[in-house]
Motif scaffolding. Sequence first.
Motif, short mmCIF file in Angstrom:
data_model
loop_
_atom_site.label_atom_id
_atom_site.label_comp_id
_atom_site.label_asym_id
_atom_site.label_seq_id
_atom_site.Cartn_x
_atom_site.Cartn_y
_atom_site.Cartn_z
N ARG A 1 30.40 8.79 -20.58
CA ARG A 1 31.60 8.70 -19.76
C ARG A 1 31.22 9.54 -18.25
O ARG A 1 31.60 9.16 -18.02
CB ARG A 1 32.27 9.34 -21.05
CG ARG A 1 32.21 10.52 -20.90
CD ARG A 1 33.33 11.20 -22.22
NE ARG A 1 33.58 12.23 -22.54
CZ ARG A 1 34.41 13.88 -21.86
NH1 ARG A 1 34.66 13.15 -20.70
NH2 ARG A 1 34.32 14.62 -22.21
N THR A 2 30.77 11.02 -18.67
CA THR A 2 30.37 11.00 -16.93
C THR A 2 28.60 11.22 -15.94
O THR A 2 29.15 10.98 -14.95
CB THR A 2 29.60 12.44 -17.34
OG1 THR A 2 28.59 12.60 -18.35
CG2 THR A 2 30.59 13.43 -18.72
N ILE A 3 28.18 9.67 -16.21
CA ILE A 3 27.16 9.37 -15.47
C ILE A 3 28.06 7.79 -14.67
O ILE A 3 29.08 7.22 -15.72
CB ILE A 3 26.23 8.60 -16.53
CG1 ILE A 3 25.66 10.13 -16.91
CG2 ILE A 3 25.08 8.60 -15.74
CD1 ILE A 3 25.89 10.83 -16.59
N PHE A 4 28.36 7.86 -13.93
CA PHE A 4 28.58 6.53 -12.48
C PHE A 4 27.01 6.16 -11.86
O PHE A 4 26.58 6.47 -11.79
CB PHE A 4 29.09 7.45 -11.92
CG PHE A 4 30.68 8.18 -12.30
CD1 PHE A 4 31.25 8.07 -12.49
CD2 PHE A 4 30.34 9.50 -11.92
CE1 PHE A 4 32.42 9.20 -13.47
CE2 PHE A 4 31.19 10.62 -12.46
CZ PHE A 4 32.48 10.18 -12.98
N PRO A 5 26.95 4.52 -13.28
CA PRO A 5 25.50 4.04 -12.28
C PRO A 5 25.55 3.47 -11.12
O PRO A 5 24.58 3.56 -10.76
CB PRO A 5 25.56 3.10 -13.60
CG PRO A 5 26.77 3.07 -13.88
CD PRO A 5 27.62 4.05 -14.02
N PHE A 6 26.74 3.63 -10.82
CA PHE A 6 26.22 3.02 -9.67
C PHE A 6 26.35 4.35 -8.29
O PHE A 6 27.15 3.95 -7.01
CB PHE A 6 27.81 2.32 -9.27
CG PHE A 6 27.98 0.82 -9.87
CD1 PHE A 6 26.72 -0.37 -9.66
CD2 PHE A 6 28.60 0.59 -11.21
CE1 PHE A 6 27.31 -1.45 -10.66
CE2 PHE A 6 28.69 -0.15 -11.73
CZ PHE A 6 28.02 -1.32 -11.80
N ASP A 7 26.99 5.56 -8.42
CA ASP A 7 27.08 6.30 -7.32
C ASP A 7 25.61 6.49 -6.92
O ASP A 7 24.17 6.38 -7.70
CB ASP A 7 26.99 7.54 -8.58
CG ASP A 7 27.06 8.81 -7.53
OD1 ASP A 7 27.64 8.76 -6.39
OD2 ASP A 7 27.03 10.42 -8.46
N TYR A 8 25.58 6.45 -5.36
CA TYR A 8 24.21 7.10 -4.78
C TYR A 8 24.54 8.46 -4.40
O TYR A 8 23.96 8.23 -2.79
CB TYR A 8 24.25 6.38 -3.49
CG TYR A 8 24.18 4.51 -4.37
CD1 TYR A 8 22.74 4.03 -4.19
CD2 TYR A 8 24.56 3.37 -4.38
CE1 TYR A 8 22.43 2.85 -5.32
CE2 TYR A 8 24.30 2.22 -5.82
CZ TYR A 8 23.10 2.24 -5.70
OH TYR A 8 23.40 1.46 -6.43
N GLY A 9 25.25 9.03 -4.46
CA GLY A 9 25.28 10.83 -3.89
C GLY A 9 26.94 10.38 -3.31
O GLY A 9 27.20 9.74 -2.39
#
Length: 85
Positions: free
Chosen positions: A40-48
């Motif tokens: 739940r703490t991981i955002f797979p679309f996150d690029y920074g």
Amino acid sequence: MFIFFVAMLLFYHGFLIITNQTTWEHSRRSVISYLKIYHRTIFPFDYGVVNNVKMVMCHGNKVREWVLRHPQVLRARDGFNYCLN
């Protein structure tokens, strides 16, 4: 009081922008099938933070294809296992 609510909305949507999430992904994550494999703490679309803000604010009306990165790809990039609960 109105300023408080506007500030809270600004803060919330700023958080969504820097983590590259939609309101639906943030509020209903447990029922979204493609997000169930991630912690739940991981955002797979996150690029920074910087790239996320650029994608939202400086898109130039270009259509963006969102790529859902597999947990192993994220692990290889960051050096630890995101899939552990």
